[in-house]
Design an enzyme around this catalytic site. Structure first.
Site, PDB file in Angstrom:
ATOM      1  N   ASP A   1       0.791  -1.252   0.000  1.00 59.73           N
ATOM      2  CA  ASP A   1       0.000   0.000   0.000  1.00 59.73           C
ATOM      3  C   ASP A   1       0.816   1.293   0.000  1.00 59.73           C
ATOM      4  O   ASP A   1       0.457   2.248   0.713  1.00 59.73           O
ATOM      5  CB  ASP A   1      -0.959   0.007   1.204  1.00 59.73           C
ATOM      6  CG  ASP A   1      -1.933  -1.155   1.187  1.00 59.73           C
ATOM      7  OD1 ASP A   1      -1.909  -1.939   0.237  1.00 59.73           O
ATOM      8  OD2 ASP A   1      -2.711  -1.278   2.156  1.00 59.73           O
TER       9      ASP A   1
ATOM     10  N   GLU B   1      -4.676  -0.825  -1.329  1.00 59.68           N
ATOM     11  CA  GLU B   1      -5.977  -0.908  -0.652  1.00 59.68           C
ATOM     12  C   GLU B   1      -6.942   0.045  -1.353  1.00 59.68           C
ATOM     13  O   GLU B   1      -6.581   1.194  -1.632  1.00 59.68           O
ATOM     14  CB  GLU B   1      -5.848  -0.514   0.831  1.00 59.68           C
ATOM     15  CG  GLU B   1      -7.200  -0.583   1.562  1.00 59.68           C
ATOM     16  CD  GLU B   1      -7.111  -0.211   3.047  1.00 59.68           C
ATOM     17  OE1 GLU B   1      -5.997  -0.105   3.592  1.00 59.68           O
ATOM     18  OE2 GLU B   1      -8.187  -0.016   3.647  1.00 59.68           O
TER      19      GLU B   1
ATOM     20  N   LYS C   1      -6.719  -4.824  -3.187  1.00 61.61           N
ATOM     21  CA  LYS C   1      -7.343  -5.498  -2.043  1.00 61.61           C
ATOM     22  C   LYS C   1      -8.359  -4.568  -1.377  1.00 61.61           C
ATOM     23  O   LYS C   1      -8.069  -3.382  -1.178  1.00 61.61           O
ATOM     24  CB  LYS C   1      -6.262  -5.934  -1.039  1.00 61.61           C
ATOM     25  CG  LYS C   1      -5.440  -4.809  -0.427  1.00 61.61           C
ATOM     26  CD  LYS C   1      -4.287  -5.393   0.387  1.00 61.61           C
ATOM     27  CE  LYS C   1      -3.492  -4.354   1.126  1.00 61.61           C
ATOM     28  NZ  LYS C   1      -4.194  -3.620   2.171  1.00 61.61           N
TER      29      LYS C   1
ATOM     30  N   LYS D   1      -7.566  -4.933   4.810  1.00 61.81           N
ATOM     31  CA  LYS D   1      -6.239  -4.603   5.335  1.00 61.81           C
ATOM     32  C   LYS D   1      -5.234  -5.702   4.962  1.00 61.81           C
ATOM     33  O   LYS D   1      -4.081  -5.409   4.690  1.00 61.81           O
ATOM     34  CB  LYS D   1      -6.299  -4.425   6.858  1.00 61.81           C
ATOM     35  CG  LYS D   1      -7.315  -3.379   7.336  1.00 61.81           C
ATOM     36  CD  LYS D   1      -7.129  -2.034   6.696  1.00 61.81           C
ATOM     37  CE  LYS D   1      -8.115  -1.004   7.236  1.00 61.81           C
ATOM     38  NZ  LYS D   1      -8.145   0.222   6.404  1.00 61.81           N
TER      39      LYS D   1
ATOM     40  N   VAL E   1       3.269   0.273   4.199  1.00 57.58           N
ATOM     41  CA  VAL E   1       2.553   0.998   5.254  1.00 57.58           C
ATOM     42  C   VAL E   1       1.136   0.452   5.420  1.00 57.58           C
ATOM     43  O   VAL E   1       0.554  -0.068   4.483  1.00 57.58           O
ATOM     44  CB  VAL E   1       2.493   2.509   4.914  1.00 57.58           C
ATOM     45  CG1 VAL E   1       3.890   3.091   4.906  1.00 57.58           C
ATOM     46  CG2 VAL E   1       1.768   2.798   3.603  1.00 57.58           C
ATOM     47  N   THR E   2       0.589   0.614   6.605  1.00 57.45           N
ATOM     48  CA  THR E   2       1.284   1.026   7.818  1.00 57.45           C
ATOM     49  C   THR E   2       1.667  -0.226   8.596  1.00 57.45           C
ATOM     50  O   THR E   2       1.008  -1.249   8.484  1.00 57.45           O
ATOM     51  CB  THR E   2       0.389   1.933   8.717  1.00 57.45           C
ATOM     52  OG1 THR E   2      -0.796   1.196   9.098  1.00 57.45           O
ATOM     53  CG2 THR E   2      -0.033   3.195   7.986  1.00 57.45           C
TER      54      THR E   2
ATOM     55  N   CYS F   1      -1.947  -2.619   7.773  1.00 62.45           N
ATOM     56  CA  CYS F   1      -1.933  -3.538   6.618  1.00 62.45           C
ATOM     57  C   CYS F   1      -0.704  -4.436   6.558  1.00 62.45           C
ATOM     58  O   CYS F   1      -0.792  -5.573   6.089  1.00 62.45           O
ATOM     59  CB  CYS F   1      -2.115  -2.743   5.330  1.00 62.45           C
ATOM     60  SG  CYS F   1      -3.796  -2.088   5.203  1.00 62.45           S
TER      61      CYS F   1
ATOM     62  N   GLN G   1       8.304 -13.903  21.206  1.00 60.38           N
ATOM     63  CA  GLN G   1       7.979 -15.320  21.449  1.00 60.38           C
ATOM     64  C   GLN G   1       8.638 -16.236  20.420  1.00 60.38           C
ATOM     65  O   GLN G   1       8.019 -17.151  19.888  1.00 60.38           O
ATOM     66  CB  GLN G   1       6.460 -15.528  21.432  1.00 60.38           C
ATOM     67  CG  GLN G   1       5.697 -14.625  22.406  1.00 60.38           C
ATOM     68  CD  GLN G   1       4.207 -14.804  22.271  1.00 60.38           C
ATOM     69  OE1 GLN G   1       3.663 -15.834  22.667  1.00 60.38           O
ATOM     70  NE2 GLN G   1       3.549 -13.814  21.710  1.00 60.38           N
TER      71      GLN G   1
HETATM   72  C1  C5J Z   1      -2.994   0.466   5.589  1.00 54.50           C
HETATM   73  C2  C5J Z   1      -4.752   1.606   6.757  1.00 54.50           C
HETATM   74  N1  C5J Z   1      -2.506   0.307   4.378  1.00 54.50           N
HETATM   75  N2  C5J Z   1      -3.959   2.043   7.726  1.00 54.50           N
HETATM   76  N3  C5J Z   1      -4.270   0.930   5.686  1.00 54.50           N
HETATM   77  O1  C5J Z   1      -2.313   0.267   6.576  1.00 54.50           O
HETATM   78  O2  C5J Z   1      -5.942   1.841   6.795  1.00 54.50           O
END
Ligand code: C5J
Length: 241
Positions: free
Chosen positions: A32, A80, A137, A140, A165-166, A170, A210
């Site tokens: 994204d 996205e 897509k 997320k 990002v972020t 996502c 972990q």
């Molecule tokens: C992504 C969002 N790409 N933060 N989307 O992280 O809504």
């Protein structure tokens, strides 16, 4: 690998520990890196975020993308966004919060988070080239309601280098989805960013905690070093003289 400067595989320094990767079964997945998240006037800013927080991810991604292109590694970009009639956007997503503009509203880069609009496109610095996969897509995660799983299977991909990002939204969602499907994911810390630096830090910690509960965390320099060991060794020898 198509270019002899590059190894066929290598050990990437990572946390919680080093990981051996074969580049022919590894894909670079860039999540994204769209104008809607990265630039003023897009979806990210409508939610009240300072989009300049994401800029640090661009150069590290560009460096790994250049190496991936030169070496012949499979490259996947994701975006996205939603269909113009919003039929793939759940009302619960559209109605969420109190943004200055909602998904589908007209903004300075076209309708917010809508496929085909300027804001939905990938930033020029990381623009896909012919032959690279672009996954649109609605969610997320990059596997939900997309062809990504089938494509990775078709190309014999087993491991993913993930950036974008972020970090906590996502990137994290995609890595969790990929982990559940059996992919080993190495997340590039400097190639990810968040509007909230503390979420970036915690998002990475969650992945590698972990014993690497759903992945590994590395960075662009470590991946480049593993891809080009000879060059890296010579640079290191030069630096120590
Ligand atoms: C992504 C969002 N790409 N933060 N989307 O992280 O809504």
């Amino acid at each position: 690998m198509a270019n002899s400067k590059y190894s066929s595989g290598g050990t990437v320094a990572a946390e919680p520990g080093p990981i051996d990767l074969d580049w022919s079964s590894t894909a670079l997945v860039i999540i994204d890196m769209q104008r809607d998240f990265m630039e003023p006037g897009g979806f990210g800013e409508t939610l009240g975020n300072d989009v300049s927080q994401l800029a640090s991810a661009v150069e590290p991604i560009a460096a790994v993308l250049a190496a991936a292109r030169e070496s012949g590694m499979l490259v996947v970009h994701t975006r996205e966004g939603h269909l113009p009639d919003l039929s793939d956007a759940p009302p619960a997503k559209i109605e969420r919060g109190a943004p200055s503009l909602r998904i589908g509203d007209p903004g300075p880069m076209g309708r917010i988070l809508i496929r085909g609009e300027d804001g939905h496109d990938i930033i020029p610095a990381l623009y896909p080239i012919d032959g690279e996969i672009v996954i649109d897509k609605p969610g997320k995660g990059a596997f939900y309601a997309t062809e990504l799983g089938d494509l990775l299977q078709k190309y014999g991909i087993k491991d993913l280098l993930v950036c974008g990002v972020t970090t906590e939204v996502c990137v994290n969602t995609t890595v969790r989805e990929a982990n559940d499907r059996g992919y080993r994911c190495v997340v590039l810390a400097d190639g990810c960013a968040s509007y909230f630096p503390e979420f970036h830090e915690m998002g990475l910690k969650m992945i590698k905690a972990q014993g690497g509960i759903f992945g590994w965390v590395s960075d662009s320099a470590a991946v480049l070093e593993a891809m080009t060991p000879e060059t890296s060794n010579k640079l290191a020898a030069g630096a120590s003289r």
